[in-house]
Design a protein around this motif. Sequence first.
Motif, mmCIF file in Angstrom:
data_model
loop_
_atom_site.group_PDB
_atom_site.id
_atom_site.type_symbol
_atom_site.label_atom_id
_atom_site.label_comp_id
_atom_site.label_asym_id
_atom_site.label_seq_id
_atom_site.Cartn_x
_atom_site.Cartn_y
_atom_site.Cartn_z
ATOM 1 N N GLU A 41 54.373 41.939 21.648
ATOM 2 C CA GLU A 41 53.505 41.128 21.780
ATOM 3 C C GLU A 41 52.273 41.913 20.959
ATOM 4 O OE1 GLU A 41 53.424 38.617 25.481
ATOM 5 O OE2 GLU A 41 53.503 41.111 25.938
ATOM 6 N N ARG A 42 51.187 40.960 19.767
ATOM 7 C CA ARG A 42 50.318 41.538 18.728
ATOM 8 C C ARG A 42 48.933 41.669 19.408
ATOM 9 N NH1 ARG A 42 48.824 39.922 13.876
ATOM 10 N NH2 ARG A 42 49.269 38.104 13.882
ATOM 11 N N TYR A 43 47.999 42.072 18.710
ATOM 12 C CA TYR A 43 46.818 41.612 19.033
ATOM 13 C C TYR A 43 45.770 42.458 17.933
ATOM 14 C CZ TYR A 43 46.852 45.799 22.398
ATOM 15 O OH TYR A 43 47.655 47.402 22.742
ATOM 16 N N GLY A 44 44.779 42.360 17.828
ATOM 17 C CA GLY A 44 43.576 43.106 17.259
ATOM 18 C C GLY A 44 42.959 43.714 17.575
ATOM 19 N N ARG A 45 42.843 44.765 16.716
ATOM 20 C CA ARG A 45 41.860 46.186 17.563
ATOM 21 C C ARG A 45 40.754 45.879 17.624
ATOM 22 N NH1 ARG A 45 42.780 50.534 12.439
ATOM 23 N NH2 ARG A 45 40.585 49.741 11.694
ATOM 24 N N ASP A 46 40.028 46.643 18.798
ATOM 25 C CA ASP A 46 38.154 46.299 18.356
ATOM 26 C C ASP A 46 37.734 47.711 18.631
ATOM 27 O OD1 ASP A 46 38.918 47.708 20.991
ATOM 28 O OD2 ASP A 46 38.787 46.565 22.462
ATOM 29 N N SER A 62 46.121 45.314 13.873
ATOM 30 C CA SER A 62 47.055 44.995 15.101
ATOM 31 C C SER A 62 47.954 46.218 15.699
ATOM 32 C CB SER A 62 48.501 44.242 14.532
ATOM 33 O OG SER A 62 48.264 43.164 13.824
ATOM 34 N N LEU A 63 48.076 46.010 16.841
ATOM 35 C CA LEU A 63 48.250 46.843 17.933
ATOM 36 C C LEU A 63 49.198 45.868 18.764
ATOM 37 C CD1 LEU A 63 44.916 48.545 19.309
ATOM 38 C CD2 LEU A 63 46.378 49.740 18.278
ATOM 39 N N PHE A 64 50.438 47.046 19.344
ATOM 40 C CA PHE A 64 51.451 45.780 19.900
ATOM 41 C C PHE A 64 51.546 47.046 21.035
ATOM 42 C CE2 PHE A 64 52.208 45.896 15.688
ATOM 43 C CZ PHE A 64 52.053 44.340 15.636
ATOM 44 N N GLY A 154 46.887 40.126 29.628
ATOM 45 C CA GLY A 154 46.373 40.344 28.159
ATOM 46 C C GLY A 154 46.656 41.566 28.115
ATOM 47 N N PRO A 155 46.071 42.492 26.656
ATOM 48 C CA PRO A 155 46.591 43.326 26.092
ATOM 49 C C PRO A 155 46.073 44.513 26.709
ATOM 50 C CG PRO A 155 45.193 41.511 23.729
ATOM 51 C CD PRO A 155 45.220 41.655 25.415
ATOM 52 N N LEU A 156 46.596 45.664 26.606
ATOM 53 C CA LEU A 156 46.802 46.659 27.279
ATOM 54 C C LEU A 156 45.226 47.981 26.720
ATOM 55 C CD1 LEU A 156 50.011 47.984 28.085
ATOM 56 C CD2 LEU A 156 48.564 46.791 29.237
ATOM 57 N N ARG A 157 45.667 47.863 24.850
ATOM 58 C CA ARG A 157 44.779 49.087 24.232
ATOM 59 C C ARG A 157 43.363 48.451 23.728
ATOM 60 N NH1 ARG A 157 46.155 51.706 27.631
ATOM 61 N NH2 ARG A 157 47.331 53.498 27.527
ATOM 62 N N MET A 232 41.404 29.290 13.218
ATOM 63 C CA MET A 232 40.450 30.655 12.736
ATOM 64 C C MET A 232 40.605 31.612 13.233
ATOM 65 S SD MET A 232 38.289 28.495 10.374
ATOM 66 C CE MET A 232 38.234 26.819 11.078
ATOM 67 N N TYR A 233 41.242 32.501 13.173
ATOM 68 C CA TYR A 233 41.119 34.147 13.850
ATOM 69 C C TYR A 233 40.005 34.806 13.144
ATOM 70 C CZ TYR A 233 42.249 38.362 15.845
ATOM 71 O OH TYR A 233 41.954 39.966 16.718
ATOM 72 N N TYR A 234 39.286 35.406 13.253
ATOM 73 C CA TYR A 234 37.901 36.326 13.181
ATOM 74 C C TYR A 234 37.730 37.603 13.332
ATOM 75 C CZ TYR A 234 34.627 34.744 16.075
ATOM 76 O OH TYR A 234 33.812 34.427 17.104
ATOM 77 N N GLY A 235 39.216 37.735 14.416
ATOM 78 C CA GLY A 235 38.547 38.959 14.781
ATOM 79 C C GLY A 235 38.491 40.385 14.132
#
Length: 803
Positions: A41-46, A62-64, A154-157, A232-235
């Motif tokens: 699974e993929r997510y945007g970094r913060d 991206s992070l996974f 939710g994402p881990l990192r 629209m993803y703006y992260g």
Amino acid sequence: MAASPSECCTLKKTLNRLISKTSASTRARTHSEPLYVISLERYGRDTDFGFRFPDSISMSESLFDATITDGDCKIRVSLDPYLNRLVSRNKLHCGCVIRNVEFSRGEDSDGDGSAFHVCSLEVDRLSGGDGALRALSSVNVRSIPWMRAEPSSGPLRARRSSYLQLWNNQDFYGEMWRDTPPSEPGSEDSEDEIIDTRSTVSLAELRRHFLSGSHRYRGALCVRILHKSRLMYYGKADQKCECPYKAELQVGDGSSNACVVLWNTLCLDWYRILQPGQVLKLCRYRVKESYSSRTGQDSDPHIEISLNSRNPTAQITIIPKSQISPDWALPDLPHMFICGQELHNCPQGNICDVIGVVIFVGRPERVRKKEGQMSEIEEYRWLQLEDGTSDKPIMIKLFSTSQPDIQSRIYPMALVVCTRLKLIKCTVDRATAFEYLTNTSLTQVYCTGIGSQPVMPYRGLRPIRQFLQWLKQVDESSMLEKAVFGGYFSYPPLPVSLNSFMENRQGGAGLISGGEMKLECERLNYRERQQFAVQCIITAACYHHREDSGRTQYSDLPSASLSPRVPRQREGPEPHRTPVKRKLFSSATPRKRLAPPLQPTATEDDVERDFCLFDGAMEFLVGEHDDDSNDDDDDDEEDFSTPPTSPMTSRLGLTRVAIETLPRVFCYERRHVQAVAVGMQVNSFHKLLPQRELESFSPASCFTGYFTLTMRALSDGVILDVVFLPAAPGNLHWMPLPLTHDNSWESVLSHGGFSPHALPPSPADLIATASQLTNQRLVCVLEACALGGEKVELVLNRAFPLR
């Protein structure tokens, strides 16, 4: 006595040692035995990314997270950003086997080390891309227990509220995207008193109040949704927003139109639920000047209505049809249906809606789009539709519309409606134009056969009923014979002269060297496609004939050398060899001309007994509506092996056609399996298919064989192994130009196929004239696509001779 599963779980033993008090000083531990990836699974970094991974600032956005198992227990772990490239190239993916996995403890997981991080790993190439599927064939993966308590969704990192779709940013993903309306929120905002939800206000009144400077407006809005945008993803890494999504709704009432913007978590709650045609009651909103007015794109100022999850908490209510008052004078949905016959007369950029029967669905691919300084990879696929009004199909380059449930199940023989498409016209050689349709931000797709009754607000319109009348007369068996699924496809056709090609580049990159092209191809992400132009000479070629079994094979015939620098060498009969040199052509067929290929006859095995094309169309007429409403990554490194070259020579491409390249006969009975087999790599184990599943579907009858060409870049000697699929009458790439040629090698390569005014020559005929290409310098236009792992497909589109 047999050991319990917990005692046998080697993964649990490794991780328990990592978090035990006796190994408090141990920062990492390696697990050498095989583990299986069962989700990715993929997510945007913060904003915390720089603190967590200070050495990876330049890595992707991206992070996974991955779920892995040893067969006895499973655990969800985060992956180090240095592993991103393995994921983006599809070397590390769901279903693969990994070894020598180095784990570290999550230092921000309440101090108990319950969140683990994978620092490094090795993908087991010998097990193949679906090794986990074979190893766990006797295991119910869903019932494998978690090593500890089931992790949060939710994402881990990163502080993000949801995961992203694996291969694009437009489709929603995960169970947090609601498909039923949420309960009414409480009234906890300090600004509740400024909005009276019992009275209503029109959009025109709201606009007058706002532009006059009075922001203490009162009343609810009752509006109809006219259009709905894609997500629209703006992260971004420097933004703290946990749910960086927005979506736009074009709405109207009896007085005016406006744009409603859903922000952040309201997208999670409402995006899947709201559809064009619905009537909404909106309360507790904010009003500001529209984006087009602020940026000077619109001289007449307009308003934009923002709906947020707090300050104030917006209230959205879908008004049932029975409660809609005629006094509201709500506008009808705007539709602009045109048929295939009318496309040629429409201007460039025209916005329209279309309906048709799908006869071709291409494989999903990705292309990099750049807007300003931003670069994003978007996913698309080609569709061909027929509506009975033209001999030419309606061509659609369909990008994501944030409707993954629908778009992943668009099959041949389905009826599809696409709204708000934009017409693109391409002029070839100053005289011939080709057109196709593609997305706007407001495009929506509706499709029959998806197992539900979606909102189809166009029902009852005259163009739809005329189309359905034609559909009653369609011969379903002949339509099914034309249905093709997957495979390489390129459109619109390129010019047939080098001058026209260079003029039409429109700022695209010019000629590059073979080494530069190899570097660019190594940077391609999974299923990303890019076009290159390279100066080459052809040093060898081979023709591969498809037998009735649907598998390609090498046939043995005398060969001819194209260049005196390439010695002739006889090729052995084994299909999985690694020859040092390859011959010019081979064919097992006798010397004769190839008639235009015939389509197969449909059998009872191809179609369900109760399948009826028109019955499927009843989804357009029934229901609640108003009649008055207008390869394995390596395949054991045999099928796609690269012939050995000298240490000074670089090589790129595949020596045999990839299974993803060939178009397949559509099988209605197994359409769901075929869609997954043709599609992108899945991210969940229960959706996984054996990688050879695609080969269970026969190549389309329009495909009779293919050429492989060995080319040498003139700039630096890089060797390119290229597939050539010449256009011929009846095949997928047959888009004939109103030009004739002599079917010589030079003409076939520059036109991309055979002449429309003569029968295609046989491979033996081309062999007889091969000497005309000896040392011929060519500008070769190559389509490169990364198919996953180390596989890079190179397809020759055009080869222009240099005089």
